[in-house]
Design an enzyme around this catalytic site. Sequence first.
Site, mmCIF file in Angstrom:
data_model
loop_
_atom_site.group_PDB
_atom_site.id
_atom_site.type_symbol
_atom_site.label_atom_id
_atom_site.label_comp_id
_atom_site.label_asym_id
_atom_site.label_seq_id
_atom_site.Cartn_x
_atom_site.Cartn_y
_atom_site.Cartn_z
ATOM 1 N N CYS A 141 -53.960 -25.493 16.615
ATOM 2 C CA CYS A 141 -54.803 -23.957 14.993
ATOM 3 C C CYS A 141 -53.424 -23.462 15.211
ATOM 4 O O CYS A 141 -53.378 -22.395 13.936
ATOM 5 C CB CYS A 141 -55.715 -24.290 15.227
ATOM 6 S SG CYS A 141 -56.227 -22.439 16.902
ATOM 7 N N CYS A 161 -60.227 -24.052 17.846
ATOM 8 C CA CYS A 161 -60.504 -24.862 17.705
ATOM 9 C C CYS A 161 -60.748 -26.227 17.994
ATOM 10 O O CYS A 161 -61.372 -27.218 18.060
ATOM 11 C CB CYS A 161 -59.268 -25.382 16.653
ATOM 12 S SG CYS A 161 -57.767 -26.099 17.948
ATOM 13 N N CYS A 203 -59.417 -24.644 23.678
ATOM 14 C CA CYS A 203 -58.953 -23.653 22.463
ATOM 15 C C CYS A 203 -60.024 -22.934 21.761
ATOM 16 O O CYS A 203 -60.850 -24.024 21.584
ATOM 17 C CB CYS A 203 -57.796 -24.320 21.296
ATOM 18 S SG CYS A 203 -57.812 -22.730 19.971
ATOM 19 N N CYS A 213 -49.820 -18.555 31.490
ATOM 20 C CA CYS A 213 -50.169 -17.572 31.960
ATOM 21 C C CYS A 213 -50.631 -17.531 30.895
ATOM 22 O O CYS A 213 -50.536 -17.274 29.482
ATOM 23 C CB CYS A 213 -49.164 -16.273 32.345
ATOM 24 S SG CYS A 213 -49.524 -14.784 32.440
ATOM 25 N N CYS A 268 -52.102 -23.017 20.811
ATOM 26 C CA CYS A 268 -52.203 -23.977 20.415
ATOM 27 C C CYS A 268 -51.789 -24.698 19.194
ATOM 28 O O CYS A 268 -51.331 -24.887 19.095
ATOM 29 C CB CYS A 268 -53.849 -23.642 20.256
ATOM 30 S SG CYS A 268 -54.809 -25.204 19.438
#
Length: 143
Positions: free
Chosen positions: A112, A64, A61, A132, A109
């Site tokens: 976060c 984070c 991510c 995707c 995510c």
Amino acid sequence: MFVLGCGQNATAKTRFAVTYSDAEWKKRLSPAAYRILRQEDTERPYSSALNSEKRNGIYVCAGCNKRLFSSATKFESGTGWPSFYKPLVGGVGTKTDFKIGVPRTEVHCAQCGGHLGHVFNDGPKPTGKRYCMNGAAMKFMPG
């Protein structure tokens, strides 16, 4: 799995391990990453350098550094966005998204709550899934 109703935002309804104020997110992220991760925007297809990334590694991510996908599950979907058939265990969460008038499964995510993209049921074996993802929502860690 997080399933929320029309107009609800997973980041507003769910507590995540990593949280910052909106002002802090704006400082920490590029403008594109902020729009995607925090405002659930979508990048233009074929605009991410991660589309052509072929090395072994992990996609994390951009907000984070949570480990999201392995390069071993990446495939060329022809859609213009980095696509994967399976996330890493504990990497992502989902919710129902009605933004275009029909239900879709939004992927965020797990650490976060940042918006990553959507998952569809038209991917390759063994899962049949196509995660995707927006390239600006992720960073690639080779190795």
